[in-house]
Write a protein that holds these residues in place. Structure first.
Motif, PDB file in Angstrom:
ATOM      1  N   ARG A 187      46.110  39.079  42.612  1.00 35.01           N
ATOM      2  CA  ARG A 187      45.980  37.621  42.636  1.00 35.01           C
ATOM      3  C   ARG A 187      44.570  37.239  42.165  1.00 35.01           C
ATOM      4  O   ARG A 187      43.592  37.875  42.557  1.00 35.01           O
ATOM      5  CB  ARG A 187      46.201  37.074  44.044  1.00 35.01           C
ATOM      6  N   TYR A 188      44.484  36.218  41.339  1.00 36.10           N
ATOM      7  CA  TYR A 188      43.162  35.837  40.847  1.00 36.10           C
ATOM      8  C   TYR A 188      43.070  34.332  40.644  1.00 36.10           C
ATOM      9  O   TYR A 188      44.080  33.626  40.544  1.00 36.10           O
ATOM     10  CB  TYR A 188      42.831  36.569  39.540  1.00 36.10           C
ATOM     11  N   ALA A 189      41.833  33.859  40.588  1.00 33.49           N
ATOM     12  CA  ALA A 189      41.537  32.464  40.276  1.00 33.49           C
ATOM     13  C   ALA A 189      40.420  32.457  39.243  1.00 33.49           C
ATOM     14  O   ALA A 189      39.427  33.188  39.389  1.00 33.49           O
ATOM     15  CB  ALA A 189      41.115  31.697  41.525  1.00 33.49           C
ATOM     16  N   CYS A 190      40.576  31.643  38.206  1.00 27.51           N
ATOM     17  CA  CYS A 190      39.560  31.573  37.159  1.00 27.51           C
ATOM     18  C   CYS A 190      38.443  30.611  37.562  1.00 27.51           C
ATOM     19  O   CYS A 190      38.694  29.492  38.025  1.00 27.51           O
ATOM     20  CB  CYS A 190      40.186  31.114  35.853  1.00 27.51           C
ATOM     21  N   GLU A 191      37.231  31.076  37.348  1.00 23.73           N
ATOM     22  CA  GLU A 191      36.049  30.333  37.778  1.00 23.73           C
ATOM     23  C   GLU A 191      35.264  29.787  36.599  1.00 23.73           C
ATOM     24  O   GLU A 191      35.129  30.429  35.558  1.00 23.73           O
ATOM     25  CB  GLU A 191      35.148  31.262  38.596  1.00 23.73           C
ATOM     26  N   VAL A 192      34.729  28.593  36.798  1.00 21.31           N
ATOM     27  CA  VAL A 192      33.777  28.016  35.846  1.00 21.31           C
ATOM     28  C   VAL A 192      32.504  27.669  36.620  1.00 21.31           C
ATOM     29  O   VAL A 192      32.510  27.593  37.851  1.00 21.31           O
ATOM     30  CB  VAL A 192      34.347  26.760  35.152  1.00 21.31           C
ATOM     31  N   PHE A 193      31.414  27.469  35.872  1.00 20.01           N
ATOM     32  CA  PHE A 193      30.105  27.263  36.493  1.00 20.01           C
ATOM     33  C   PHE A 193      29.520  25.924  36.071  1.00 20.01           C
ATOM     34  O   PHE A 193      29.352  25.661  34.880  1.00 20.01           O
ATOM     35  CB  PHE A 193      29.151  28.388  36.111  1.00 20.01           C
ATOM     36  N   ALA A 194      29.198  25.114  37.070  1.00 19.26           N
ATOM     37  CA  ALA A 194      28.638  23.794  36.789  1.00 19.26           C
ATOM     38  C   ALA A 194      27.184  23.869  36.329  1.00 19.26           C
ATOM     39  O   ALA A 194      26.740  23.029  35.554  1.00 19.26           O
ATOM     40  CB  ALA A 194      28.734  22.917  38.036  1.00 19.26           C
ATOM     41  N   ASP A 195      26.456  24.870  36.818  1.00 20.44           N
ATOM     42  CA  ASP A 195      25.006  24.897  36.587  1.00 20.44           C
ATOM     43  C   ASP A 195      24.545  26.063  35.719  1.00 20.44           C
ATOM     44  O   ASP A 195      23.384  26.446  35.762  1.00 20.44           O
ATOM     45  CB  ASP A 195      24.261  24.926  37.922  1.00 20.44           C
TER      46      ASP A 195
ATOM     47  N   LYS B 250      46.626  40.654  49.391  1.00 20.52           N
ATOM     48  CA  LYS B 250      46.777  39.193  49.420  1.00 20.52           C
ATOM     49  C   LYS B 250      45.489  38.473  49.031  1.00 20.52           C
ATOM     50  O   LYS B 250      45.494  37.252  48.811  1.00 20.52           O
ATOM     51  CB  LYS B 250      47.216  38.730  50.815  1.00 20.52           C
ATOM     52  N   LEU B 251      44.366  39.189  48.949  1.00 23.73           N
ATOM     53  CA  LEU B 251      43.099  38.560  48.587  1.00 23.73           C
ATOM     54  C   LEU B 251      43.134  38.038  47.151  1.00 23.73           C
ATOM     55  O   LEU B 251      43.752  38.637  46.270  1.00 23.73           O
ATOM     56  CB  LEU B 251      41.956  39.560  48.733  1.00 23.73           C
ATOM     57  N   ILE B 252      42.452  36.926  46.935  1.00 25.99           N
ATOM     58  CA  ILE B 252      42.317  36.357  45.596  1.00 25.99           C
ATOM     59  C   ILE B 252      41.002  36.838  44.991  1.00 25.99           C
ATOM     60  O   ILE B 252      39.940  36.695  45.601  1.00 25.99           O
ATOM     61  CB  ILE B 252      42.326  34.821  45.652  1.00 25.99           C
ATOM     62  N   LEU B 253      41.062  37.406  43.803  1.00 26.19           N
ATOM     63  CA  LEU B 253      39.857  37.822  43.085  1.00 26.19           C
ATOM     64  C   LEU B 253      39.389  36.669  42.208  1.00 26.19           C
ATOM     65  O   LEU B 253      40.145  36.171  41.365  1.00 26.19           O
ATOM     66  CB  LEU B 253      40.133  39.058  42.232  1.00 26.19           C
ATOM     67  N   VAL B 254      38.160  36.238  42.397  1.00 25.75           N
ATOM     68  CA  VAL B 254      37.583  35.168  41.581  1.00 25.75           C
ATOM     69  C   VAL B 254      36.984  35.797  40.327  1.00 25.75           C
ATOM     70  O   VAL B 254      36.129  36.680  40.413  1.00 25.75           O
ATOM     71  CB  VAL B 254      36.518  34.378  42.370  1.00 25.75           C
ATOM     72  N   VAL B 255      37.447  35.347  39.161  1.00 27.30           N
ATOM     73  CA  VAL B 255      37.067  35.969  37.889  1.00 27.30           C
ATOM     74  C   VAL B 255      36.528  34.916  36.922  1.00 27.30           C
ATOM     75  O   VAL B 255      36.888  33.736  37.011  1.00 27.30           O
ATOM     76  CB  VAL B 255      38.272  36.680  37.241  1.00 27.30           C
ATOM     77  N   LEU B 256      35.686  35.355  36.011  1.00 24.75           N
ATOM     78  CA  LEU B 256      35.229  34.477  34.939  1.00 24.75           C
ATOM     79  C   LEU B 256      36.399  34.188  34.007  1.00 24.75           C
ATOM     80  O   LEU B 256      37.097  35.101  33.565  1.00 24.75           O
ATOM     81  CB  LEU B 256      34.090  35.144  34.162  1.00 24.75           C
ATOM     82  N   SER B 257      36.624  32.926  33.718  1.00 28.20           N
ATOM     83  CA  SER B 257      37.735  32.531  32.855  1.00 28.20           C
ATOM     84  C   SER B 257      37.687  33.260  31.511  1.00 28.20           C
ATOM     85  O   SER B 257      36.656  33.300  30.850  1.00 28.20           O
ATOM     86  CB  SER B 257      37.680  31.015  32.611  1.00 28.20           C
ATOM     87  N   GLY B 258      38.816  33.871  31.130  1.00 31.63           N
ATOM     88  CA  GLY B 258      38.928  34.546  29.845  1.00 31.63           C
ATOM     89  C   GLY B 258      38.285  35.909  29.761  1.00 31.63           C
ATOM     90  O   GLY B 258      38.176  36.484  28.676  1.00 31.63           O
ATOM     91  N   SER B 259      37.882  36.474  30.896  1.00 25.36           N
ATOM     92  CA  SER B 259      37.122  37.728  30.906  1.00 25.36           C
ATOM     93  C   SER B 259      38.000  38.956  31.061  1.00 25.36           C
ATOM     94  O   SER B 259      39.214  38.867  31.295  1.00 25.36           O
ATOM     95  CB  SER B 259      36.117  37.703  32.064  1.00 25.36           C
ATOM     96  N   CYS B 260      37.370  40.129  30.967  1.00 21.95           N
ATOM     97  CA  CYS B 260      38.065  41.396  31.226  1.00 21.95           C
ATOM     98  C   CYS B 260      38.627  41.428  32.640  1.00 21.95           C
ATOM     99  O   CYS B 260      39.687  42.023  32.870  1.00 21.95           O
ATOM    100  CB  CYS B 260      37.110  42.579  31.029  1.00 21.95           C
ATOM    101  N   MET B 261      37.939  40.808  33.596  1.00 24.10           N
ATOM    102  CA  MET B 261      38.440  40.797  34.971  1.00 24.10           C
ATOM    103  C   MET B 261      39.747  40.023  35.074  1.00 24.10           C
ATOM    104  O   MET B 261      40.654  40.419  35.803  1.00 24.10           O
ATOM    105  CB  MET B 261      37.398  40.213  35.931  1.00 24.10           C
TER     106      MET B 261
END
Length: 253
Positions: free
Chosen positions: A160-168, A139-150
């Motif tokens: 389950r996954y969520a796509c991450e972006v970076f502000a800084d 049930k854990l969500i894996l946070v992944v770099l958007s568009g990546s191999c992950m």
């Protein structure tokens, strides 16, 4: 209304050494990625960070990294997929125990530093990370770099996954993060960080280091806790999101 999770890497102090402004940052974020002892953190820091996150109503996430405290987990190491999977299980399991002791559970897993970047560009390591997360709790969500191999590995393996972006952080034309050793890799200008954050979330677009505009999927956005301006960034990003009618809330929406 557009929605976004605002996450920050926390719990990265170690022994007598303090890194970040965790207690000040927590009221402004919705998810905390907590170091698990390999790249940073220790049992006391893990316990305190979990306690403080729960007190602030912030979702708990494991932030497993490479076994490299000297390099803060940001130095590339040659590891096998089996090692990557075991690192994920070991560290996520440790933080899960602290979450359980605090009367709650883990919400997500976000690999740290070099492990994150290595898995983002390597199919075998990406699948190993996914297997490790699934082995601990499907049930854990894996946070992944958007568009990546992950992201692609999570889709293949049903994680389950969520796509991450970076502000800084600066992006390459390929959608990866610019290596930290390169000048400009970490963005310190507050106005630039806010402008990029709002555009990534609202429009799904980020401008790369070369000036090219590329598409990103933004389910969660990160501000690094060890950035000297972390508190300033999260406060002002959150305020800017409100002005832009972006609702900040923990995953899943």
């Amino acid at each position: 209304m557009t929605r976004i999770d605002l996450n920050c890497d926390l719990g990265e102090s170690f022994g007598a050494y303090t890194i970040g402004m965790d207690s000040e940052v927590l009221p402004y974020i919705t998810s905390a990625n907590i170091a698990c002892g390999f790249h940073a953190g220790d049992p006391l820091v893990m316990a305190q960070t979990v306690h403080d996150a729960v007190k602030n109503g912030v979702s708990l996430g494991a932030h497993p990294g490479l076994p490299d405290i000297m390099g803060f987990g940001r130095r590339v190491m040659k590891i096998t997929p089996a090692e990557a999977e075991a690192y994920i299980v070991y560290q996520t399991g440790a933080l899960s125990a602290f979450a359980h002791a605090a009367g709650t559970g883990l919400h997500h897993v976000k690999p740290h530093g070099a492990l994150y970047n290595m898995a983002a560009g390597d199919d075998a390591l990406a699948e190993a990370v996914c297997r490790g997360v699934g082995a601990v709790d499907e049930k854990l969500i894996l946070v992944v770099l958007s568009g990546s191999c992950m992201q692609r590995a999570a889709e293949r393996l049903g994680i389950r996954y969520a796509c991450e972006v970076f502000a800084d952080r600066a992006y390459t034309d390929e959608g990866t993060l610019v290596v930290r050793s390169k000048q400009g890799a970490v963005i310190t200008d507050e106005n630039e960080v806010i402008k990029r954050a709002v555009r990534m979330v609202k429009d799904g677009i980020v401008c790369t280091e070369s000036g090219k505009e590329i598409h990103v999927q933004a389910d969660t956005i990160c501000v690094h806790g060890d950035n000297p301006k972390a508190l300033q960034f999260v406060k002002n990003i959150r305020a800017s999101f409100t002005e832009a009618q972006i609702e900040v809330m923990a995953l899943p929406y």
